[in-house]
Design a protein around this motif. Structure first.
Motif, mmCIF file in Angstrom:
data_model
loop_
_atom_site.group_PDB
_atom_site.id
_atom_site.type_symbol
_atom_site.label_atom_id
_atom_site.label_comp_id
_atom_site.label_asym_id
_atom_site.label_seq_id
_atom_site.Cartn_x
_atom_site.Cartn_y
_atom_site.Cartn_z
ATOM 1 N N ALA A 64 -5.452 -4.992 -0.652
ATOM 2 C CA ALA A 64 -4.188 -4.690 -1.324
ATOM 3 C C ALA A 64 -4.313 -3.387 -2.104
ATOM 4 O O ALA A 64 -5.336 -3.123 -2.749
ATOM 5 C CB ALA A 64 -3.812 -5.835 -2.266
ATOM 6 N N GLY A 65 -3.279 -2.573 -2.033
ATOM 7 C CA GLY A 65 -3.256 -1.311 -2.759
ATOM 8 C C GLY A 65 -3.803 -0.133 -1.985
ATOM 9 O O GLY A 65 -3.701 1.011 -2.461
ATOM 10 N N GLY A 90 0.402 -0.976 -1.915
ATOM 11 C CA GLY A 90 -0.239 -0.100 -0.945
ATOM 12 C C GLY A 90 0.771 0.634 -0.087
ATOM 13 O O GLY A 90 1.977 0.538 -0.289
ATOM 14 N N MET A 91 0.261 1.392 0.908
ATOM 15 C CA MET A 91 1.135 2.141 1.788
ATOM 16 C C MET A 91 0.451 2.333 3.139
ATOM 17 O O MET A 91 -0.753 2.596 3.206
ATOM 18 C CB MET A 91 1.455 3.516 1.188
ATOM 19 N N ARG A 117 6.992 -0.538 2.786
ATOM 20 C CA ARG A 117 5.552 -0.315 2.626
ATOM 21 C C ARG A 117 5.002 0.664 3.653
ATOM 22 O O ARG A 117 3.779 0.874 3.718
ATOM 23 C CB ARG A 117 4.787 -1.636 2.753
ATOM 24 N N VAL A 118 5.880 1.244 4.462
ATOM 25 C CA VAL A 118 5.437 2.102 5.561
ATOM 26 C C VAL A 118 6.182 3.429 5.524
ATOM 27 O O VAL A 118 7.392 3.471 5.290
ATOM 28 C CB VAL A 118 5.675 1.414 6.931
ATOM 29 N N ARG A 119 5.446 4.515 5.748
ATOM 30 C CA ARG A 119 6.041 5.819 5.964
ATOM 31 C C ARG A 119 5.842 6.162 7.442
ATOM 32 O O ARG A 119 4.723 6.128 7.946
ATOM 33 C CB ARG A 119 5.370 6.885 5.080
ATOM 34 N N PHE A 120 6.930 6.471 8.117
ATOM 35 C CA PHE A 120 6.882 6.754 9.549
ATOM 36 C C PHE A 120 6.880 8.266 9.780
ATOM 37 O O PHE A 120 7.706 8.988 9.229
ATOM 38 C CB PHE A 120 8.079 6.113 10.256
ATOM 39 N N ILE A 135 -6.146 9.181 2.141
ATOM 40 C CA ILE A 135 -6.201 7.959 2.951
ATOM 41 C C ILE A 135 -7.521 7.214 2.724
ATOM 42 O O ILE A 135 -8.598 7.814 2.767
ATOM 43 C CB ILE A 135 -6.036 8.299 4.445
ATOM 44 N N ASP A 136 -7.411 5.916 2.480
ATOM 45 C CA ASP A 136 -8.612 5.087 2.319
ATOM 46 C C ASP A 136 -9.214 4.689 3.661
ATOM 47 O O ASP A 136 -10.438 4.591 3.801
ATOM 48 C CB ASP A 136 -8.260 3.804 1.557
#
Length: 220
Positions: A64-65, A90-91, A117-120, A135-136
């Motif tokens: 999470a996150g 998160g994202m 929660r999503v960027r397209f 980015i993790d």
């Protein structure tokens, strides 16, 4: 009659094998994304028997996150589960070069109530629309072998990964662009990644890797 049937089956098998060999050879000689017209295969029930999104992504340590990149997201088969795993804090960045697939992914996430929660991103792999070190975890599922310039794409992934971030590459034999694990590991190592773990079998496997530290500049 029996001999005729045997010959017919043998001919059919030979044609099918020849078609598969030609298709796979074409992908390796000229890597390219799977045509969006074949999108139905991404969510086929038979594929889901060995490609359960939760089981696949559970190997990559999504928490999470986190900020996760789904490069080559296709129809969003795995994006939905990623969005659930990163939670509301998160994202997920879903990147797809084929607009028809990206639109299907957007619709899918909207239907699941997870689109916030999503960027397209309608983009290829060479110039990701993301800041440095943002980015993790970057995830590529049945994607890396389809990218023509893998070194350039992997260098771009190194750019967007945070210090301590990691890359997960997963491949499956039914994909015409499939390559075995040693090839994937060599691509990653040549691009400055350290493969730290592998799971699965040659039929369907995943490799997790970390960027090698940049060499220290010498000062006189």
């Amino acid at each position: 009659m029996i001999d005729f049937l045997k010959n017919t089956v043998a001919l059919g098998s030979g044609l099918a094998l020849g078609s598969q060999v030609g298709l796979r050879l074409g992908f390796h000689l000229q890597p390219h994304p799977m045509p969006h017209q074949m999108a139905a295969t991404l969510d086929h029930p038979w594929r889901m028997k060995y490609r359960n999104p939760g089981a696949t992504l559970g190997l990559f340590g999504i928490l999470a996150g986190m900020h996760v990149l789904d490069l080559g997201c296709g129809t969003g088969t795995f994006t939905v589960e990623m969005a659930r795993m990163v939670g509301s804090e998160g994202m997920v960045h879903a990147v797809e070069i084929q607009r028809p697939l990206l639109e299907r992914a957007q619709h899918r996430l909207t239907q699941a109530g997870l689109a916030e929660r999503v960027r397209f991103h309608h983009s290829g792999a060479y110039r990701l629309p993301l800041p440095d070190a943002s980015i993790d975890l970057a995830v590529l599922i049945a994607t890396l072998p389809q990218i023509p310039d893998k070194a350039r794409a992997l260098a771009e992934l190194r750019r967007v990964l945070k210090p301590g971030g990691r890359l997960a590459v997963s491949e499956e034999l039914p994909d015409p662009a499939y390559v075995p694990p040693p090839v994937t590991r060599r691509w990653l190592q040549d691009a400055g990644f350290h493969p730290a773990g592998q799971s699965g079998t040659w039929f369907c496997y995943s490799v997790v890797a970390f960027p090698e530290p940049a060499p220290l500049e010498r000062t006189e």
